[in-house]
Each structure stands twice: as structure tokens, then as C-alpha cells.
Design a protein around this motif. Structure first.
Motif, PDB file in Angstrom:
ATOM      1  N   LEU A 324       3.232 -31.757  24.318  1.00 41.73           N
ATOM      2  CA  LEU A 324       3.176 -30.350  24.126  1.00 41.73           C
ATOM      3  C   LEU A 324       3.648 -29.393  25.484  1.00 41.73           C
ATOM      4  CD1 LEU A 324      -0.730 -30.894  23.337  1.00 41.73           C
ATOM      5  CD2 LEU A 324       0.977 -29.872  21.980  1.00 41.73           C
ATOM      6  N   THR A 325       3.811 -30.200  26.608  1.00 39.18           N
ATOM      7  CA  THR A 325       4.288 -29.666  27.731  1.00 39.18           C
ATOM      8  C   THR A 325       5.944 -29.167  27.361  1.00 39.18           C
ATOM      9  OG1 THR A 325       3.053 -30.937  29.287  1.00 39.18           O
ATOM     10  CG2 THR A 325       4.988 -29.956  30.039  1.00 39.18           C
ATOM     11  N   ARG A 326       6.728 -29.852  26.775  1.00 39.64           N
ATOM     12  CA  ARG A 326       7.884 -29.572  26.326  1.00 39.64           C
ATOM     13  C   ARG A 326       8.088 -28.469  25.118  1.00 39.64           C
ATOM     14  NH1 ARG A 326       8.852 -35.262  27.150  1.00 39.64           N
ATOM     15  NH2 ARG A 326      10.120 -35.607  29.066  1.00 39.64           N
ATOM     16  N   LEU A 327       7.215 -28.491  24.247  1.00 42.95           N
ATOM     17  CA  LEU A 327       7.146 -27.704  23.198  1.00 42.95           C
ATOM     18  C   LEU A 327       6.478 -26.044  23.634  1.00 42.95           C
ATOM     19  CD1 LEU A 327       7.930 -26.916  20.201  1.00 42.95           C
ATOM     20  CD2 LEU A 327       5.729 -27.866  19.672  1.00 42.95           C
ATOM     21  N   VAL A 328       5.389 -26.231  24.056  1.00 44.54           N
ATOM     22  CA  VAL A 328       4.657 -25.026  24.392  1.00 44.54           C
ATOM     23  C   VAL A 328       4.686 -24.499  25.723  1.00 44.54           C
ATOM     24  CG1 VAL A 328       2.369 -24.199  24.421  1.00 44.54           C
ATOM     25  CG2 VAL A 328       3.150 -25.808  22.612  1.00 44.54           C
ATOM     26  N   GLY A 329       4.978 -25.375  26.573  1.00 40.14           N
ATOM     27  CA  GLY A 329       5.178 -24.918  28.233  1.00 40.14           C
ATOM     28  C   GLY A 329       3.834 -25.257  28.834  1.00 40.14           C
ATOM     29  N   ALA A 330       2.846 -25.640  28.216  1.00 42.66           N
ATOM     30  CA  ALA A 330       1.507 -26.095  28.792  1.00 42.66           C
ATOM     31  C   ALA A 330       0.887 -27.377  28.235  1.00 42.66           C
ATOM     32  CB  ALA A 330       0.461 -25.172  28.651  1.00 42.66           C
ATOM     33  N   PRO A 331       0.297 -28.176  28.630  1.00 41.54           N
ATOM     34  CA  PRO A 331      -0.397 -28.343  30.043  1.00 41.54           C
ATOM     35  C   PRO A 331       0.930 -28.532  31.166  1.00 41.54           C
ATOM     36  CG  PRO A 331      -0.736 -30.340  29.109  1.00 41.54           C
ATOM     37  CD  PRO A 331       0.131 -29.538  28.168  1.00 41.54           C
ATOM     38  N   ALA A 332       0.539 -28.500  32.311  1.00 41.83           N
ATOM     39  CA  ALA A 332       1.495 -28.775  33.337  1.00 41.83           C
ATOM     40  C   ALA A 332       1.680 -30.393  33.367  1.00 41.83           C
ATOM     41  CB  ALA A 332       0.903 -28.312  34.782  1.00 41.83           C
ATOM     42  N   PRO A 333       2.672 -30.851  33.770  1.00 44.13           N
ATOM     43  CA  PRO A 333       2.907 -32.324  33.730  1.00 44.13           C
ATOM     44  C   PRO A 333       2.033 -33.146  34.952  1.00 44.13           C
ATOM     45  CG  PRO A 333       5.153 -31.245  34.042  1.00 44.13           C
ATOM     46  CD  PRO A 333       4.006 -30.074  34.052  1.00 44.13           C
ATOM     47  N   ARG A 334       1.548 -34.140  34.488  1.00 45.96           N
ATOM     48  CA  ARG A 334       0.690 -34.816  35.298  1.00 45.96           C
ATOM     49  C   ARG A 334       1.494 -35.329  36.609  1.00 45.96           C
ATOM     50  NH1 ARG A 334      -4.340 -34.141  33.835  1.00 45.96           N
ATOM     51  NH2 ARG A 334      -4.967 -35.331  31.920  1.00 45.96           N
ATOM     52  N   ILE A 335       0.672 -35.245  37.769  1.00 44.05           N
ATOM     53  CA  ILE A 335       1.374 -35.448  38.947  1.00 44.05           C
ATOM     54  C   ILE A 335       1.529 -37.010  39.150  1.00 44.05           C
ATOM     55  CG2 ILE A 335       0.670 -35.571  41.313  1.00 44.05           C
ATOM     56  CD1 ILE A 335      -0.817 -33.401  41.165  1.00 44.05           C
ATOM     57  N   ALA A 336       2.835 -37.414  39.408  1.00 47.14           N
ATOM     58  CA  ALA A 336       3.215 -38.747  39.439  1.00 47.14           C
ATOM     59  C   ALA A 336       3.287 -39.117  40.939  1.00 47.14           C
ATOM     60  CB  ALA A 336       4.344 -39.103  38.871  1.00 47.14           C
ATOM     61  N   LEU A 337       2.699 -40.186  41.386  1.00 52.44           N
ATOM     62  CA  LEU A 337       2.680 -40.787  42.823  1.00 52.44           C
ATOM     63  C   LEU A 337       2.920 -42.013  42.628  1.00 52.44           C
ATOM     64  CD1 LEU A 337      -0.731 -39.395  44.152  1.00 52.44           C
ATOM     65  CD2 LEU A 337       1.713 -38.352  44.535  1.00 52.44           C
ATOM     66  N   GLN A 338       3.493 -42.595  43.975  1.00 55.09           N
ATOM     67  CA  GLN A 338       3.269 -44.018  44.351  1.00 55.09           C
ATOM     68  C   GLN A 338       2.326 -44.308  45.216  1.00 55.09           C
ATOM     69  OE1 GLN A 338       6.087 -46.230  43.351  1.00 55.09           O
ATOM     70  NE2 GLN A 338       6.204 -44.248  42.188  1.00 55.09           N
TER      71      GLN A 338
END
Length: 425
Positions: A324-338
Motif C-alpha cells: 500500500l505504501t508503494r501503490l498509494v503513498g500511505a501509510p508511512a513505512p515502519r520505522i526500522a531500528l537496531q
């Protein structure tokens, strides 16, 4: 067929991009109604921001002719409040000026009030008494916000495709924009099946369980900005389910999503009902969430997630939400952390394991076990912990990749793209 997580992510994204009737149709909304919607068009700045030179501080406006000669002893001029056009500043004077107030003509700098002697504004100006102030010299332009220094008239304020959260809406409001054109929302028909599930709030018959998946996925889809249409197909008869699917009004639906009935059991009703369709039933090398279905019903994309609640939500997070993020622009990607792992874990080396975790202060503790039915553990989590293919264990203190599924769980810079789940092939 066994796919990697990455391969299935790509397949889901390709399906929606290829088959969905979603378009960039737009609607105009007032700013108050546009939160978490996606801009359909570029927004140029209709004027300068700020629209005039203004003071960055409460202080004294000093004439340009008085600068450069050392400490200043100046007569106090009429004060300059915000919201007026002040008279020009005379040399030899210093005008008390408030933060955000328009800079008088002739001003060369603003000196903050705390650098003045006295370090507080004098009594009322119109008493007929002259007041004087001592100020240090200042560099030209000090504490003056120049007209257009934030955003120049005609320049791009926000590009099409921007997700409108509070900062973006605040910028548009500051520019005087009252309404915006936003992309249409993605519509999902959420299909629930099975005689063994009952609606929450009703009484359970023997052998029944409450339907958690529909509420779980509906909430996740709403949080992702989608429109959800709930459809209940009660029967576990494949023929009746097939008729129900064929009778759905699909013109305004961008995706059909179901949970359960796609594994290897004897009563997998979705799998039986769609056995002659274009839908593929396969296994993804992921735990939980291995069984997956993907294809189309007529011309509408179809995804089938496993029936266990944790498996269903992990499938959504791993496959549908990024698509959905790639197609629609929403939602924002999840925050990835170490994050630092608080306790040891084990994982099947041939699968990408996704565990639930509680993240705080750079460390993540595992919540619950690996079971895909552990909803209480899911509800106590704020992160997904990733153990990629090829890794069979991790020790306390090791670093692991996590996705924050609760934005309040930590402070981080959002990823610029969907967080990677790259696996060892």
C-alpha cells in the motif's frame, strides 16, 4: 511452492500494481479533513514565508547606521507589537520589538532583551519621559527572519505524493492554503468465513471462538488509510462460498482480503472454493504466517492470510502494508531500528522468524513465545523482531532488527523506504 519473504513482498506489490483498479482519482478536502491523506498534486507556495521581515526574538530593533561602532547607548523609541506596520526607525533610537513583529524600515539588527541594560522593557512609552537603553553591538541581520527565508513565493511547498501529517498540514496552513487535492483511498473488502467463529458481543455456541481477525485487520487497514468493507460469508460449504464471492459487487473494490481456510487441513473452505481460480496457494518461508494465497477473483486482486490472529497481522505488516505504501503513498513505512536483545532466542534457520517484542531505550525484550495464537502477547508488544533466514539463534546482548509498530515506542528517523527484509538465499 515455497517463497522467500522478499519474493512474496514483490509478488503482492506487483499484483496490486498490475491488477487493482485503484487510480489516482482525487478529491478536494479542507486541511482539517486531510490528515494522513496523500497529496494528489504539487503545491507551490502562494506567497513568501514569512511574508515580511520579522523579529526572531523579543528585544530591541537597532538602526543600521548605529551598528559597527561598539556598545550602544540609545533612546527608546515606540514599541513594535506583532500585527502592525511600524513606522520607520530613526538613527540613535532602539525600538522594543516583540517576536514575530514586522521589522521597521531602517533596522539593521535585533538585540535580544536579555542582552540589554536594563534587561527588561521600560515603562509605558507615552509617559512623556525619555528612556535610554544600553546594548552591545550586533552583526547586521542578527535575529531578523528575512521575508521568504523559509519558503519563497512560487517555490514548491509540497510535492504530489506527500503524506499529510501534522508538520505538512501546518506548513500549508502557514502558506494560507485552505484546502488540498488528495488521492482517493484504497478500498479493501474484508472477507470472514467459518461457522466456528462468532461476532464479539454475542454468545458462543459449543466449539465456537470469537472472530478476532476481522477487527484486527480492519483496525490495521484503517490505520494504514484504507477504506474497509466487511463481508461475512457464514457457510463452510465451498460451493456456497464460491457463489458468495461471485455475487460480490466488486466495481469499487481494490482488493479482496480473507483470513483462514488456506492451509493443508481437511476443511480449508477458501482453498476449496477457489481451486479452479487463478489464486495460488503457497508457503512463504516465514514464521508465523507461512500459508499464503494470492491471485485474483475476476479482475479484483485477492490475498488470503492465515487464520491465526498473529499470523494474520504479521502477514499484513510484511506484505500488504508495504505494498500500500508503494501503490498509494500511505501509510508511512515502519520505522526500522537496531536494538539490543534482552534474552536469547531460537529460530528455524530455513525461515524468516518474526517475534513480538517490547522496545525501550535501545533494547527489546521478547513478549510471548512463537505461537501464532498469542493475542495477549501481541497486544503487549510495540515492535516486531526480525530473525532472517540462515540465523538459528541469537544471544542476549546481540543486535537485532526491529520494526516499531507503535510510533510512540521510541524516537528514531523514519526509513526512507520500506524497511529491508533481505534474506540469505
Amino acid at each position: 511452492m515455497i517463497r522467500s519473504v522478499v519474493e512474496h513482498q514483490q509478488a503482492v506489490t506487483a499484483l496490486l500494481q498490475r491488477s487493482s483498479n485503484y487510480s489516482d482519482a482525487s478529491q478536494d478536502l479542507a486541511l482539517a479533513d486531510a490528515r494522513l491523506r496523500v497529496l494528489a498534486v504539487d503545491i507551490p507556495a502562494p506567497g513568501n514565508l514569512p511574508p515580511f521581515d520579522n523579529s526572531q526574538m523579543d528585544g530591541y530593533a537597532v538602526h543600521a547606521a548605529d551598528l559597527g561602532g561598539g556598545p550602544l547607548h540609545l533612546r527608546v523609541a515606540a514599541p513594535v507589537p506583532a500585527g502592525i506596520r511600524p513606522p520607520a526607525l530613526e538613527p540613535g533610537t532602539a525600538a522594543p520589538i516583540m517576536t514575530g513583529a514586522m521589522i521597521p524600515d531602517g533596522t539593521g539588527a535585533v538585540v535580544p532583551i536579555e542582552r540589554a541594560t536594563p534587561s527588561q522593557f521600560c515603562p509605558a512609552y507615552d509617559t512623556g519621559t525619555d528612556f535610554w537603553v544600553d546594548l552591545p553591538d550586533a552583526a547586521p541581520g542578527s535575529f531578523i527572519r528575512a521575508r521568504g527565508s523559509d519558503l519563497a513565493e512560487g517555490s514548491l511547498a509540497l510535492p504530489a505524493g506527500t503524506l499529510l501529517a501534522a508538520p505538512q498540514l501546518g506548513l500549508l496552513a502557514a502558506c494560507g492554503v485552505g484546502s488540498v487535492s488528495v488521492r482517493s483511498r484504497f478500498t479493501v473488502l474484508l472477507l470472514s468465513t467459518g461457522d466456528e467463529v462468532a461476532e464479539p458481543g454475542t454468545e458462543l455456541a459449543p466449539g465456537q471462538i470469537y472472530d478476532a481477525n476481522t477487527t484486527l485487520l480492519e483496525a490495521a487497514l484503517h490505520e494504514a488509510g484504507a477504506v474497509v468493507i466487511r463481508h461475512r460469508a457464514m457457510s463452510d460449504d465451498p460451493d456456497l462460498l464460491r457463489e458468495a464471492l461471485e455475487g460480490l459487487e466488486r466495481e469499487s473494490v481494490n482488493l479482496i482480503l480473507s483470513t483462514g481456510g488456506i492451509s493443508q487441513g481437511a476443511y480449508e473452505v477458501v482453498k476449496q472454493a477457489l481451486e479452479d481460480s487463478s489464486v495460488d496457494f503457497l508457503t512463504v518461508a516465514m514464521q508465523p504466517g507461512g500459508p499464503q494465497a494470492i491471485g485474483a477473483i475476476g479482475d479484483v486482486p485477492f490475498l488470503g492470510f492465515p487464520g491465526n490472529p498473529v499470523s494474520a497481522l504479521v502477514s499484513f505488516e510484511m506484505f500488504l502494508r508495504p505494498a500500500l505504501t508503494r501503490l498509494v503513498g500511505a501509510p508511512a513505512p515502519r520505522i526500522a531500528l537496531q536494538a539490543r536483545l534482552e534474552s536469547a532466542l531460537e529460530s528455524p534457520a530455513a525461515k524468516h522468524q518474526v517475534r513480538r517484542g517490547l522496545y525501550a531505550d535501545g533494547a527489546v525484550s521478547l513478549v510471548g513465545g512463537t505461537g501464532s495464537h498469542l493475542l495477549h502477547a501481541l497486544a503487549g508488544s510495540n515492535a516486531l523482531v526480525h530473525v532472517p533466514v540462515g540465523q538459528s539463534s541469537a544471544e542476549a546482548g546481540d543486535t537485532v532488527t526491529i520494526w516499531l509498530i507503535d510510533p510512540a515506542a521510541g524516537t528514531a528517523v523514519p526509513a526512507t523506504s520500506t524497511p529491508s527484509t533481505k534474506e540469505k538465499q
